[in-house]
Design a protein around this motif. Structure first.
Motif, mmCIF file in Angstrom:
data_model
loop_
_atom_site.group_PDB
_atom_site.id
_atom_site.type_symbol
_atom_site.label_atom_id
_atom_site.label_comp_id
_atom_site.label_asym_id
_atom_site.label_seq_id
_atom_site.Cartn_x
_atom_site.Cartn_y
_atom_site.Cartn_z
ATOM 1 N N ARG A 35 -3.925 10.611 12.111
ATOM 2 C CA ARG A 35 -3.890 9.432 12.714
ATOM 3 C C ARG A 35 -4.515 8.841 11.476
ATOM 4 N NH1 ARG A 35 -1.766 9.037 18.118
ATOM 5 N NH2 ARG A 35 -1.623 6.521 17.157
ATOM 6 N N PHE A 36 -3.694 7.380 11.064
ATOM 7 C CA PHE A 36 -4.605 6.445 10.332
ATOM 8 C C PHE A 36 -4.123 5.366 11.770
ATOM 9 C CE2 PHE A 36 -4.225 8.862 6.811
ATOM 10 C CZ PHE A 36 -5.001 9.081 6.506
ATOM 11 N N GLY A 37 -4.986 4.627 12.110
ATOM 12 C CA GLY A 37 -4.467 3.910 13.551
ATOM 13 C C GLY A 37 -3.774 3.825 14.004
ATOM 14 N N ALA A 38 -2.484 3.391 13.785
ATOM 15 C CA ALA A 38 -1.521 3.768 14.767
ATOM 16 C C ALA A 38 -0.480 4.494 14.637
ATOM 17 C CB ALA A 38 -0.960 2.798 15.156
ATOM 18 N N VAL A 39 -0.625 4.614 12.282
ATOM 19 C CA VAL A 39 0.146 5.521 12.446
ATOM 20 C C VAL A 39 -0.299 6.690 12.248
ATOM 21 C CG1 VAL A 39 1.108 5.472 9.702
ATOM 22 C CG2 VAL A 39 0.188 3.127 10.173
ATOM 23 N N VAL A 40 1.427 7.780 12.339
ATOM 24 C CA VAL A 40 0.778 9.070 12.883
ATOM 25 C C VAL A 40 1.288 9.442 11.023
ATOM 26 C CG1 VAL A 40 1.423 10.966 13.136
ATOM 27 C CG2 VAL A 40 1.494 9.398 14.312
ATOM 28 N N ALA A 41 -0.112 9.930 10.165
ATOM 29 C CA ALA A 41 0.456 10.643 9.062
ATOM 30 C C ALA A 41 1.269 12.111 9.301
ATOM 31 C CB ALA A 41 -0.404 10.357 7.963
ATOM 32 N N LEU A 42 0.124 12.869 9.553
ATOM 33 C CA LEU A 42 0.983 14.036 9.448
ATOM 34 C C LEU A 42 0.650 14.546 12.156
ATOM 35 C CD1 LEU A 42 -1.044 16.272 7.720
ATOM 36 C CD2 LEU A 42 1.174 15.661 7.417
ATOM 37 N N ARG A 43 2.084 15.146 11.950
ATOM 38 C CA ARG A 43 1.965 15.411 12.943
ATOM 39 C C ARG A 43 1.958 16.853 13.710
ATOM 40 N NH1 ARG A 43 7.262 15.560 15.585
ATOM 41 N NH2 ARG A 43 7.684 15.542 13.310
ATOM 42 N N ASP A 44 2.264 18.018 12.934
ATOM 43 C CA ASP A 44 2.347 19.674 12.756
ATOM 44 C C ASP A 44 2.415 19.935 11.482
ATOM 45 O OD1 ASP A 44 2.580 21.613 14.338
ATOM 46 O OD2 ASP A 44 3.964 21.699 14.630
ATOM 47 N N GLU A 72 -7.437 -15.548 8.830
ATOM 48 C CA GLU A 72 -7.489 -14.110 7.541
ATOM 49 C C GLU A 72 -6.425 -13.570 7.924
ATOM 50 O OE1 GLU A 72 -11.286 -12.766 8.339
ATOM 51 O OE2 GLU A 72 -12.362 -14.684 7.886
ATOM 52 N N VAL A 73 -5.547 -13.700 6.675
ATOM 53 C CA VAL A 73 -4.569 -12.687 6.699
ATOM 54 C C VAL A 73 -4.767 -11.376 6.821
ATOM 55 C CG1 VAL A 73 -2.985 -11.901 5.308
ATOM 56 C CG2 VAL A 73 -2.970 -14.412 5.139
ATOM 57 N N ARG A 74 -6.128 -10.925 6.747
ATOM 58 C CA ARG A 74 -6.419 -9.296 7.281
ATOM 59 C C ARG A 74 -6.407 -8.782 8.307
ATOM 60 N NH1 ARG A 74 -12.780 -8.719 7.334
ATOM 61 N NH2 ARG A 74 -13.513 -10.416 8.128
ATOM 62 N N ARG A 75 -5.994 -9.942 9.653
ATOM 63 C CA ARG A 75 -6.286 -9.998 11.121
ATOM 64 C C ARG A 75 -4.837 -9.779 11.296
ATOM 65 N NH1 ARG A 75 -10.566 -10.618 12.944
ATOM 66 N NH2 ARG A 75 -11.928 -10.939 11.771
ATOM 67 N N LEU A 76 -3.849 -9.860 10.727
ATOM 68 C CA LEU A 76 -2.263 -9.300 10.562
ATOM 69 C C LEU A 76 -1.792 -8.262 10.764
ATOM 70 C CD1 LEU A 76 -0.534 -12.522 8.932
ATOM 71 C CD2 LEU A 76 -1.028 -12.633 10.914
ATOM 72 N N SER A 77 -1.061 -7.583 11.762
ATOM 73 C CA SER A 77 -0.296 -5.927 11.642
ATOM 74 C C SER A 77 0.319 -6.245 10.169
ATOM 75 C CB SER A 77 0.542 -6.122 12.183
ATOM 76 O OG SER A 77 1.514 -6.749 12.083
ATOM 77 N N GLY A 78 0.562 -4.581 9.348
ATOM 78 C CA GLY A 78 0.531 -4.837 8.329
ATOM 79 C C GLY A 78 2.281 -5.092 8.494
ATOM 80 N N GLY A 79 3.422 -5.282 9.320
ATOM 81 C CA GLY A 79 4.621 -5.783 9.009
ATOM 82 C C GLY A 79 4.276 -7.158 8.436
ATOM 83 N N GLY A 122 4.887 1.519 5.727
ATOM 84 C CA GLY A 122 3.723 1.968 6.429
ATOM 85 C C GLY A 122 3.923 0.535 7.470
ATOM 86 N N ILE A 123 5.982 0.470 7.967
ATOM 87 C CA ILE A 123 4.986 -0.971 8.613
ATOM 88 C C ILE A 123 7.083 -0.568 9.547
ATOM 89 C CG2 ILE A 123 4.650 -2.592 7.240
ATOM 90 C CD1 ILE A 123 7.494 -3.765 6.473
ATOM 91 N N ASP A 124 6.225 -1.344 11.064
ATOM 92 C CA ASP A 124 7.116 -0.941 11.997
ATOM 93 C C ASP A 124 8.861 -1.035 12.172
ATOM 94 O OD1 ASP A 124 8.170 -3.833 13.572
ATOM 95 O OD2 ASP A 124 7.004 -3.418 12.600
ATOM 96 N N VAL A 125 9.344 -0.571 12.564
ATOM 97 C CA VAL A 125 10.960 -0.577 12.382
ATOM 98 C C VAL A 125 11.477 -1.822 12.756
ATOM 99 C CG1 VAL A 125 13.174 0.502 13.527
ATOM 100 C CG2 VAL A 125 11.403 2.202 12.852
ATOM 101 N N ARG A 126 11.069 -2.316 13.635
ATOM 102 C CA ARG A 126 11.584 -3.859 14.232
ATOM 103 C C ARG A 126 11.287 -5.304 12.866
ATOM 104 N NH1 ARG A 126 9.115 -8.082 18.087
ATOM 105 N NH2 ARG A 126 9.357 -9.109 15.702
#
Lengths: 325, 507, 324
Positions: free
Chosen positions: B21-30, B390-397, B423-427
């Motif tokens: 996982r990268f932070g909150a993003v799961v890149a590989l599960r299984d 600072e924009v870098r403190r915002l979430s990816g979305g 790489g951004i959330d569903v909402r």
């Protein structure tokens, strides 16, 4: 969608505070230095000393404006010392020939030319600013030496108006404030509230992103380095009024401190961050530090080492602190 | 390589349950992959399935969070590229890894590659005239890739991993490479073959392992008709017809706003033509590296076209700087937000940036107008502004919203969105689809590249599919089922695509 | 192959330019001969070492702005020690100075690696630091150089069996320069360390994948630059006979010579021969201007302009290459 959920470390919090209130931290440091001075030599801190400190800090702060503005874009202007020297020397030698007013104008002309040359090299030829400005500094010195031989007979006079500006006081306050206060106000306004100022930060923060947003970077660089030259020229005029003896290396000793003032003031040498307010305090800190080192009879060599280490340490610290969180 | 009796029976490489996982993003599960000696196994997955993360873990460029990787039965940590090499796994990366400024002989010495076997393989692979004193940077891309392969072969790896090995190779070299790779397996080595090209996979692979959403979802023997199974697996079980958004596509008539004909640039963008109309959202679908990056860069004025024409509202255009494209009404939102944002500056400065770019705006900023403009963009995009500093403190979305908001704050005419939902959330994704539709309804034209097929019916009116630098299909959104898009993206449907597959590359 | 030719073409072109300039000098002043060349090379010695030092770092993808300051430290260290320790200790002193050079360079490199700051920032700060160190060692020009060591770079290099007229055109200083550079560079160029230096300058990612340890290689490159800078400082002390704590104009001249000599400022490309030829070219240009009785200050301007133009052209070429 979290914003700062994690508990920041002490280092992180210190970094945040430094970043959000750099000027406050710096003013505290300045006061600490003044207090130290007072302890080492009781009674030295008085109205006269304050006036003197401000008087010497002003040319430094003006030269440091060149470094601040160029550093906002990730650059630097190492020709500023030479440019200031040229303007000072030209005004002192031209004044007896053409009168004070025209001499002042003539003196600023080479400053802008050298600045434009820097801007051309940096913005259009994409030479690293450090190398470009070192080069134009060298060319500038050569030109000044040639010029000196051509005016050797005329002698030099520092115009009284510059002496008044550089040395004089009114009601305990140095007259240089007459120039410096509007100057500082203009820079502080421009860095946040003019399109040009914003573009400086934009180029320093991410030049590619700025380009993608339609910024033609070369235009900004050309204007920036020309402006930097002009400011360096003005600083030279004030400084020659303070020193009262034009020479071929007049403002050279101010160059390193001008870089250090901007760095200490919190302007990132990588660009995109900082501002002139911190630089002004940085210039004051360095002037007080200079007094302190003289008091301690620190040799010139040790001073240079100290300057180098300060730049290295402060830049590393800012990099590490601001990378936290 | 000598091996013990016990080793002989074990798979050459056996990876099970690998996660990352990268932070909150799961890149590989299984993720799982098993390769035995004598096998060529294709590793497949659509964009974003986690394939490249898996490859990085296997080659030691990234560390896994969980799972086992065994090479010849031994548990390996794969802590660095050198560690993976020492364990016997040698990769050939997509981008050439010879040092450009050294000659070939020096490159061999640097990597401690023996010269004789290297030269043997170079000849075998069809480069007869290589000189060891040629500077790597002077050699054509195709040769460099073949040299990388020869270098890997000379090291006699237990497991050979080839990442898009035949991309950028001319047809004759492709044939030789495929023959040599198959020969490696027949000689008892194990090969992992990563490719988008079914024709090649059918030719040399024994099995295909398919990744989806960070997990291995299938392991199929290669046999006729396996393409359909693979496509199905890559898409997932839910092969239901896409729920098209309300209203359906509108009829596009009249002069197109953006008229592109025969556009080409560099090695990847060969020949792309399409029209984009007023009020239309045109989707672009392509596998990685099929020329879509170059297409968007050319349209944004970042890259020069080597051929073809761009017309906007009937007027031919030639962009030398992004400012030219912006002046012509093309606004580009790049795929990587780090390319577009001033990370250490505020939301306000980021949004206001394009407005201040022209020389005539260098003076005083009308703070109140700017504030109102920025506020309306923030409001419209529902940007979470708790961390404005600072924009870098915002979430990816939220960062993505800022990059789009920058153009919405002005008068947007044509928006070029490159994978805006990566790489951004569903909402936030939903909000972006809604915004895209809104903008189109107000008359803007939008070119929308996405690496996620399910987005197409939600946002687009029509779709162009690009394969190998060419448009292979243009569909109305009603006909654009995921399956059809996927098949087109792999060059499996159109005659043009089939030709390209048969050619398996360009000269 | 034409490619090989093209690669050495730049160096050949520089050599031809140098020959043409020497010929021009001879035309302007018919008396120009062996002694002229001798003093030319001797004057060029510190510049050549500074350029070589910078070239190594630039090839490794960095830049070292502190070259001139390190030379000053080496120069004053040598002068002070030679004056106080006497002739007998000359060889240990020379070795010590070279060690000091390596140490200074390695410190620069280690700071670049450790602070993760850009090379240009670290070495700018170290420029001040080494300058300060030199001033602490020696406040004003002073000290002395061992006389027999000084003779090492003065006069022609005698080759037994050859008449003096033939050897007159081979100055000792040129032999010293070639010997020192060959001793440092030739074994390096062929070694894995040398290849690694090129590799990290050319493409750090690919170098990492080829198993190159980036950090140590970078430190080694700076260390070698320090060694060459120390040689430059020594040659300075030898040619003037005293130690000079204020750094001379070597940094910018070195940048110009490195760029003119075909070393790309982006790293990974070039060698030492080109930059050394470029140094000699720049010195001959200066000589010609002096012979034409151009004001020496105008000479400075012209030199500065040549350097600036060279660097700007280099920048433009690099940009074009990136576009292509």
């Amino acid at each position: 969608m979290s914003v700062e959920t994690a508990r920041p470390s002490v280092l992180g919090r210190a970094g945040r505070f430094l970043r959000d209130h750099p000027t406050v931290t710096l003013i505290l440091l300045l006061l600490a230095l003044v207090a130290l001075l007072q302890v080492l030599r009781p009674g030295i801190v008085n109205e006269r000393w304050i006036g003197n400190t401000v008087k010497f800090a002003i040319p430094l702060a003006m030269l440091a404006a060149c470094q601040t503005l160029t550093m906002l874009t990730g650059g630097i202007d190492l020709s500023a010392g030479t440019v200031a020297t040229i303007s000072a020397f030209v005004v002192a030698t031209q004044a007896p020939l053409v009168g004070t007013g025209p001499a002042l104008l003539i003196a600023l002309f080479p400053a802008i030319i050298l600045g434009l040359l820097n801007g051309f090299g940096v913005g259009i030829c994409r030479v690293h600013p450090l190398i470009m400005t070192l080069g134009t500094g060298l060319i500038g010195i050569g030109c000044l030496q040639v010029y000196q031989r051509s005016v050797i007979a005329t002698g030099s006079v520092v115009p009284p108006i510059l002496e008044w500006l550089g040395t004089g006081r009114t009601g305990g306050l140095p007259n240089a404030l007459v120039l410096f206060l509007p100057f500082a106000a203009l820079i502080l306004w421009a860095q946040g509230r003019s399109g040009f100022g914003r573009l400086l930060y934009a180029l320093g923060a991410n030049e590619d992103a700025a380009r993608l947003s339609g910024v033609r970077a070369w235009q900004v660089y050309l204007a920036l380095y020309a402006l930097s030259g002009l400011i360096a020229g003005l600083a030279g005029l004030v400084y020659v009024g303070l020193i009262k003896a034009p020479s071929l290396s007049l403002a050279e000793p101010l160059l390193l401190p001008s870089v250090a003032a901007a760095v200490i003031g919190g302007t990132s040498i990588f660009g995109g961050r900082g501002g002139y307010a911190g630089t002004i305090v940085g210039a004051l800190i360095l002037t007080v530090l200079g007094t302190l080192l003289t008091l301690l009879q620190m040799p010139e060599g040790a001073r240079r080492i100290l300057f180098g280490l300060i730049i290295l340490f402060v830049t590393t610290a800012y990099l590490r602190l601001t990378d936290q969180g | 390589m000598p091996m013990t009796q016990a080793e002989a029976g074990l798979p050459a490489l056996d990876a099970q349950g690998v996660s990352k996982r990268f932070g909150a993003v799961v890149a590989l599960r299984d993720a799982a992959l098993t390769v035995r000696r004598g096998e060529v196994v294709a590793l497949m997955g659509a964009n974003g399935a986690g394939k490249s993360t898996f490859v990085k873990i296997l080659t030691g460029a990234l560390r896994r969070d969980g799972g086992d990787v065994r090479i010849r039965g031994q548990d390996t940590h794969l802590a660095s590229p050198a560690g993976a090499r020492a364990a016997g796994l040698i990769p050939v990366y997509q981008e050439p890894s010879l040092i450009r400024d050294l000659d070939v002989a020096d490159n061999l010495r640097l990597g401690r590659t023996p010269a004789d076997p290297f030269l043997h393989w170079v000849r075998e692979l069809g480069i007869p005239d290589l000189r060891l004193d040629d500077r790597a940077g002077d050699l054509p891309l195709a040769t460099l890739r073949v040299l990388d392969l020869a270098r890997a072969l000379a090291a006699e790896p237990d497991v050979l991993m080839l990442d898009e090995m035949t991309a950028a190779l001319p047809t004759d070299l492709v044939e030789r490479v495929l023959r040599v790779v198959r020969g490696q397996a027949d000689g008892g080595r194990a090969v992992i073959y990563i490719s988008h090209r079914f024709a090649e996979i059918a030719q040399i692979c024994d099995r295909a392992t398919v990744l989806r959403d960070g997990a291995t979802v299938g392991d199929l023997p290669i046999e006729p008709g396996v393409e359909d199974r693979v496509v199905e697996l890559m898409l997932g079980a839910a092969l239901t017809p896409a729920a098209a958004r309300d209203g359906g596509p509108r009829a596009m008539t009249g002069e197109p706003r953006l008229h592109v004909r025969g556009l080409s640039s560099g090695a990847r963008l060969a020949d792309v033509s399409f029209d984009l109309h007023r009020g239309e959202v045109l989707g672009v679908v392509a596998l990685e590296g099929q020329g879509q990056d170059e297409l968007f860069e050319v349209l944004a004025g970042q890259r020069r076209a080597s051929g073809g024409t761009i017309e906007i509202e009937g007027r031919p255009q030639r962009f030398r700087h992004p400012a030219d494209a912006i002046a012509a009404g093309l606004s580009f939102v790049p795929g990587d937000r780090a390319d577009a944002l001033l990370m250490v500056r505020s939301v306000r400065e980021n949004i206001a940036l394009p407005i201040l770019a022209p020389l005539r705006r260098w003076g005083a900023i009308p703070m109140r107008t700017e504030g109102a403009r920025v506020a309306s963009a923030i409001e419209r995009l529902q940007i979470d502004t708790r961390a404005q500093g600072e924009v870098r403190r915002l979430s990816g979305g939220n960062q993505q919203k800022v990059t789009i908001g920058r153009w919405v704050a002005g008068e947007v005419r044509t928006l070029l969105l490159f994978d805006p939902t990566r790489g951004i959330d569903v909402r936030t994704k939903r909000q972006i689809y809604g915004l895209v539709r809104d903008l189109a309804d107000q008359g803007a034209s939008i070119l929308y590249y996405t690496s996620e097929l399910p987005e197409i019916p939600q946002a687009c009116d029509r779709v162009v599919v690009i394969f190998n630098g060419r448009v292979v299909e243009i569909l109305d959104v009603a006909e654009a089922t995921e399956e059809r898009l996927m098949r087109a993206a792999y060059g499996l449907t159109s005659p043009e695509g089939r030709r390209a597959v048969a050619g398996a590359g360009r000269a | 192959m034409t490619r090989t030719l093209r690669r050495s073409g730049w160096v050949l072109g520089l050599a031809a330019l140098l020959a043409a300039l020497l010929l021009l000098t001879k035309l302007i002043q018919p008396g120009f001969g062996a002694s002229g060349i001798e003093s030319l090379v001797r004057a060029a010695l510190p510049f050549a070492f500074a350029t070589a030092a910078l070239a190594v770092v630039v090839i490794a993808g960095g830049i070292d702005l502190s070259v001139a300051s390190m030379m000053a430290v080496a120069s004053v260290t040598a002068a002070v020690l030679m004056e106080s320790a006497g002739e007998a200790a000359t060889v240990p002193v020379v070795l010590l100075v070279l060690l000091v050079g390596i140490a200074m360079g390695a410190i620069n490199g280690a700071l670049v690696v450790w602070t993760r700051l850009p090379d240009i920032v670290v070495t700018l700060a170290m420029l001040f630091v080494w300058e300060g160190v030199a001033l602490l060692i020696l406040q004003a020009p002073g000290g002395a150089a061992t006389p027999w060591l000084r003779q090492l770079i003065v006069g022609p290099f005698p080759i037994p069996g050859l008449p003096e007229g033939a050897t007159a055109f081979l100055p000792k200083s040129l032999v010293v320069l070639v010997f020192c550079l060959a001793l440092v560079w030739l074994p390096l160029r062929r070694s894995r360390l040398g290849l690694s230096i090129y590799a990290i300058g050319s493409d750090p990612t690919a170098a990492f994948r080829s198993g190159v340890a980036i950090g140590p290689t970078r430190i080694a490159a700076y260390g070698i630059a320090g060694l060459l800078a120390a040689l430059g400082g020594l040659s300075l002390t030898l040619s003037t006979g005293i130690g000079e704590p204020i750094p001379g104009p070597y940094l910018l001249a070195a940048v110009a010579a490195v760029v003119l000599g075909g070393v790309a400022l982006t790293g990974g490309r070039g060698g030492l021969l080109g930059p050394i030829l470029a140094v000699l070219i720049l010195r001959v240009v200066r000589l010609i201007l002096t012979l034409l009785s151009v004001d020496p200050n105008v000479t400075t301007i012209i030199e500065g302009t040549i350097m600036a133009v060279v660097v700007m052209l280099g920048g433009l070429l690099a940009m074009r290459e990136r576009r292509a």
